[in-house]
Design a protein around this motif. Structure first.
Motif, short mmCIF file in Angstrom:
data_model
loop_
_atom_site.label_atom_id
_atom_site.label_comp_id
_atom_site.label_asym_id
_atom_site.label_seq_id
_atom_site.Cartn_x
_atom_site.Cartn_y
_atom_site.Cartn_z
N GLY A 161 37.57 47.23 45.01
CA GLY A 161 38.30 47.25 43.71
C GLY A 161 37.99 48.32 42.75
O GLY A 161 37.06 49.04 43.03
N ILE A 162 38.92 48.69 41.55
CA ILE A 162 38.71 49.69 40.79
C ILE A 162 39.03 49.08 39.31
O ILE A 162 39.65 48.31 39.11
N ARG A 214 42.23 46.64 44.52
CA ARG A 214 42.62 45.76 43.36
C ARG A 214 42.31 46.33 42.17
O ARG A 214 41.24 47.02 42.03
N ILE A 215 42.87 46.09 41.00
CA ILE A 215 42.69 46.62 39.85
C ILE A 215 42.30 45.68 38.75
O ILE A 215 42.78 44.49 38.64
N GLY A 216 41.18 46.13 38.05
CA GLY A 216 40.55 45.22 36.75
C GLY A 216 40.81 46.12 35.68
O GLY A 216 40.81 47.40 35.69
N VAL A 234 47.32 43.69 37.87
CA VAL A 234 46.23 43.58 37.48
C VAL A 234 45.62 42.19 37.55
O VAL A 234 46.22 41.25 37.44
N ASP A 235 44.28 42.23 38.59
CA ASP A 235 43.91 41.07 39.13
C ASP A 235 42.68 40.71 38.08
O ASP A 235 42.13 39.43 38.51
N LEU A 280 37.97 41.02 42.39
CA LEU A 280 38.52 41.93 43.16
C LEU A 280 38.17 42.34 44.49
O LEU A 280 37.83 43.45 45.01
N ASN A 281 37.67 41.15 44.94
CA ASN A 281 36.87 41.32 46.36
C ASN A 281 37.75 41.56 47.66
O ASN A 281 37.19 41.25 48.60
#
Length: 230
Positions: free
Chosen positions: A36-37, A115-117, A139-140, A222-223
């Protein structure tokens, strides 16, 4: 040293946005084996060099989360904003830039599978939520620190990303704004109050509490690699 224990790779970048002629300065940190980022949206009068955001980003890196800290304004725009204090409240423009940065993350070879936060602070939280409403497919998760989610306006109803709102216990008016904003949202959501903290979380251990809360929220959402995303 094995790859999992290496420190995060850090790169200074200038990212061109496809939707405009603007290029934005950014710092990308990529720990080994991350899935995740987190893209940071700084607050009023701040930048990617904000010591508070960088402290949070370093703690996320230590938890194997990549980070992208970005100046959402160009140097000329920052100079204008210092005079007028207007661009920091241009939520539509800032949200569009976050959407452009999200598109860059999805197309960049090193980050396309992540995955994007979003992590938004102060007015940046309003922009982050407005952008999350535009890109609910990408966007997660969202975390707001001392944020102004109310600035996202009607976009709050369209946010689908799980959202954590973190507010200082001594930041009375902002607490009320966050409660009202959360009531307008139709997604997984939580409001957490850090006792004794003021708006900037400058009290001892206050920012550490923010970092822990943000880390746990992002690690939870985001895992999985983006190839398994919705």
């Amino acid at each position: 040293m094995d790859s999992a224990s290496r420190p995060a790779e850090r790169r200074a970048l200038r990212i061109p946005l496809r939707s405009s002629s603007v290029s934005l300065d950014a710092d990308l940190s990529l720990p080994a084996s991350c899935s995740g980022i987190v893209l940071f949206a700084h607050g009023s009068g701040s930048s990617r060099l904000s010591p508070r955001n960088r402290q949070v980003a370093e703690n996320l890196n230590a938890a194997k989360l990549a980070t992208l800290l970005v100046d959402l304004l160009t140097p000329d725009e920052e100079a204008e904003d210092d005079r007028t204090r207007e661009l920091r409240f241009d939520i539509a423009m800032l949200a569009d830039r976050l959407v452009g940065l999200t598109d860059w993350l999805l197309s960049n070879e090193q980050t396309a599978g992540l995955r994007i936060g979003y992590f938004g602070a102060s007015t940046g939280a309003g922009a982050a939520l407005a952008a999350a409403a535009q890109r609910s497919d990408a966007v997660d998760a969202v975390v707001s620190r001392g944020g102004r989610p109310d600035l996202a306006g009607a976009a709050l109803e369209r946010v689908r990303a799980p959202t954590l709102l973190i507010v200082g216990g001594n930041d009375g008016p902002v607490i009320d704004m966050n409660w009202r904003a959360m009531a307008a949202m139709h997604c997984e959501k939580r409001l957490t109050i850090v006792p004794g903290a003021t708006h900037l979380f400058e009290e001892p251990d206050a920012l550490g509490a923010v970092s822990t809360l943000a880390r746990d929220w992002f690690k939870s959402h985001l895992n999985q690699p983006r190839s398994n995303a919705k």
